[in-house]
Design an enzyme around this catalytic site. Structure first.
Site, PDB file in Angstrom:
ATOM      1  N   TYR A   1     -13.587   7.506 -13.581  1.00 46.28           N
ATOM      2  CA  TYR A   1     -13.622   6.185 -12.943  1.00 46.28           C
ATOM      3  C   TYR A   1     -14.132   5.131 -13.932  1.00 46.28           C
ATOM      4  CZ  TYR A   1     -14.502   2.635  -9.354  1.00 46.28           C
ATOM      5  OH  TYR A   1     -14.513   1.473  -8.618  1.00 46.28           O
TER       6      TYR A   1
ATOM      7  N   ASN B   1      -5.378  -4.525  -6.968  1.00 42.58           N
ATOM      8  CA  ASN B   1      -6.576  -4.047  -6.271  1.00 42.58           C
ATOM      9  C   ASN B   1      -6.558  -2.549  -6.004  1.00 42.58           C
ATOM     10  OD1 ASN B   1      -8.898  -4.266  -4.201  1.00 42.58           O
ATOM     11  ND2 ASN B   1      -7.185  -3.450  -3.011  1.00 42.58           N
TER      12      ASN B   1
ATOM     13  N   THR C   1     -17.504  -0.583   1.425  1.00 41.88           N
ATOM     14  CA  THR C   1     -16.088  -0.369   1.727  1.00 41.88           C
ATOM     15  C   THR C   1     -15.892   1.114   2.061  1.00 41.88           C
ATOM     16  OG1 THR C   1     -15.459   0.275  -0.507  1.00 41.88           O
ATOM     17  CG2 THR C   1     -15.520  -2.091  -0.036  1.00 41.88           C
TER      18      THR C   1
ATOM     19  N   ASP D   1       3.634   2.215  -4.523  1.00 44.40           N
ATOM     20  CA  ASP D   1       2.774   3.141  -5.264  1.00 44.40           C
ATOM     21  C   ASP D   1       2.647   2.546  -6.659  1.00 44.40           C
ATOM     22  OD1 ASP D   1       1.733   5.081  -6.920  1.00 44.40           O
ATOM     23  OD2 ASP D   1       2.887   6.720  -6.046  1.00 44.40           O
ATOM     24  N   VAL D   2       1.448   2.024  -6.979  1.00 49.92           N
ATOM     25  CA  VAL D   2       1.268   1.239  -8.215  1.00 49.92           C
ATOM     26  C   VAL D   2       1.446   2.064  -9.487  1.00 49.92           C
ATOM     27  CG1 VAL D   2      -0.257  -0.456  -7.122  1.00 49.92           C
ATOM     28  CG2 VAL D   2      -1.260   1.564  -8.242  1.00 49.92           C
TER      29      VAL D   2
ATOM     30  N   THR E   1     -17.442   3.600  -0.374  1.00 53.96           N
ATOM     31  CA  THR E   1     -18.872   3.933  -0.348  1.00 53.96           C
ATOM     32  C   THR E   1     -19.329   4.478   1.011  1.00 53.96           C
ATOM     33  OG1 THR E   1     -19.301   1.596   0.110  1.00 53.96           O
ATOM     34  CG2 THR E   1     -19.567   2.318  -2.168  1.00 53.96           C
TER      35      THR E   1
ATOM     36  N   LYS F   1     -11.890   1.957 -15.230  1.00 54.46           N
ATOM     37  CA  LYS F   1     -12.300   0.586 -14.923  1.00 54.46           C
ATOM     38  C   LYS F   1     -12.655  -0.196 -16.196  1.00 54.46           C
ATOM     39  CE  LYS F   1     -11.741   0.457 -10.465  1.00 54.46           C
ATOM     40  NZ  LYS F   1     -10.686  -0.403  -9.878  1.00 54.46           N
TER      41      LYS F   1
ATOM     42  N   ASP G   1       0.855  -1.189   0.000  1.00 60.14           N
ATOM     43  CA  ASP G   1       0.000   0.000   0.000  1.00 60.14           C
ATOM     44  C   ASP G   1       0.889   1.235   0.000  1.00 60.14           C
ATOM     45  OD1 ASP G   1      -2.339   1.779   0.541  1.00 60.14           O
ATOM     46  OD2 ASP G   1      -3.284  -0.139   1.008  1.00 60.14           O
TER      47      ASP G   1
END
Lengths: 260, 86
Positions: free
Chosen positions: A165, A100, A200, A73-74, A203, A169, A47
């Site tokens: 978003y 993820n 999560t 950091d992806v 939301t 996605k 993370d």
């Protein structure tokens, strides 16, 4: 607790954002890390939030589970190279990658600026690309591996908001299919999980508005929020040898929402 | 063998078409019946081929599993009612 992932080494991005007593649960990454550990995988939690990530990893270890923490950091290729090198040196292999890590972006097209677009796409889309590329390089040395990219029901259907978003996605789904074809000769599988409305930390802000919550849930055929643990079980299936012949597809876990 | 379907009752149509030593394997239905049993379910094998279906169910029972056989032509509503309601 069984052994569906026994002997496998797994890296899960964005899995260190919450602790076991968190109000919003562990999220998809943390829940997957917990289930992976229970199924006897060696799990690398990663993370950008190192404090919580390290604490969560300690919580897993206190339960007797085989977990390790690494910063990632992806959106940065240099960090991917570093973590994959570390995994190869310390574990000799990588069997599973779960891409993820993700962020939301709620404005519609006219209110989305370049910065909103870049943030959503750098983390949600570019993060999957870099992870799949660098994990793929290591996995193909062992001629096996499973990569699971977390997309969203919002990658399949659209709404009046969340423009960047949706774009990010949707790209994850198409990218996963391309990667599945290009990594198939190396016996590396690539699949996507598309979660629907789940409770999560993404939301959680919605829960301040009970009317909005009611409106959303009224559109869900199974009539409730999906626990993040239910997403984790789908990820476990795609990570395990039970799905040895599954590649280039989407597992939609949305309580029937996109079937309408 | 674990318990992912512990306590569940399952009906699988077209699951009685092959035996364990079949050249082509058990097929989707038979393979599902076997895995369901291994996961602790009570499994009702059904098919139109009663001879093989009954033999396959016996093979499952010999392995210690909770399997039952019932004839079912899935195109026939009367047979569905008979199987489900009695």
């Amino acid at each position: 607790m069984t052994n569906r992932l026994e002997g496998k080494v797994a890296l899960i991005t964005g899995s260190g954002g919450a602790l076991f007593d968190s109000e919003s649960g562990l999220g998809f990454g943390g829940s997957s890390a917990f289930r992976f550990c229970q199924e006897e995988a060696t799990v690398i939690v990663s993370d950008i939030n190192d404090d919580i990530g390290r604490q969560f990893t300690e919580e897993l270890k206190e339960k007797g589970l085989n977990a390790h923490y690494q910063h990632l950091d992806v959106s940065k290729e240099s960090e991917w190279k570093k973590i994959i090198n570390w995994i190869e040196k310390d574990f000799g292999r990588l069997d599973i990658l779960v891409n993820n890590a993700g962020v939301t972006s709620s404005p519609d097209i006219f209110n989305t600026n370049e910065s909103d677009w870049n943030k959503a796409n750098n983390i949600n889309s570019k993060g999957c690309f870099l992870g799949t590329k660098h994990a793929g390089i290591l996995m193909k040395k062992n001629n096996s591996g499973s990569i699971i990219n977390i997309s969203s029901a919002y990658g399949i259907v659209a709404s009046k908001a969340s423009f960047a978003y949706h774009a990010s996605k949707g790209s994850v789904i198409a990218m996963s299919k391309a990667a599945a074809i290009q990594l198939a000769p190396h016996k590396v599988r690539v699949n996507t999980v598309c979660p629907g409305w789940s409770d999560t930390h993404f939301t959680m802000p919605l829960f301040d508005n009970p009317e909005r919550v009611k409106t959303i849930i009224n559109t869900v055929p199974l009539g409730d929020w999906i626990p993040s643990d239910q997403i984790a079980w789908g990820v476990v299936y795609l990570a395990s040898d039970e799905s040895e012949w599954v590649t280039g597809t989407e597992l939609v876990i949305d309580a029937g929402w996109t079937a309408q | 063998m674990t318990n992912r379907l512990d306590g569940k009752v399952a009906l699988i149509t077209g699951s009685g078409g092959a035996l364990f030593d079949s050249e082509f394997g058990l097929g989707f239905g038979g393979s599902s019946a076997f895995r369901f049993c291994q996961e602790g379910a009570t499994v009702i094998v059904s098919d139109i081929n009663d001879d093989i279906g009954q033999q396959f169910t016996e093979e499952l029972k010999e392995k210690g599993f909770n399997a039952h056989y019932k004839h079912l032509d899935t195109t026939n509503e009367t047979e569905w009612k008979k199987l489900l309601i009695g």
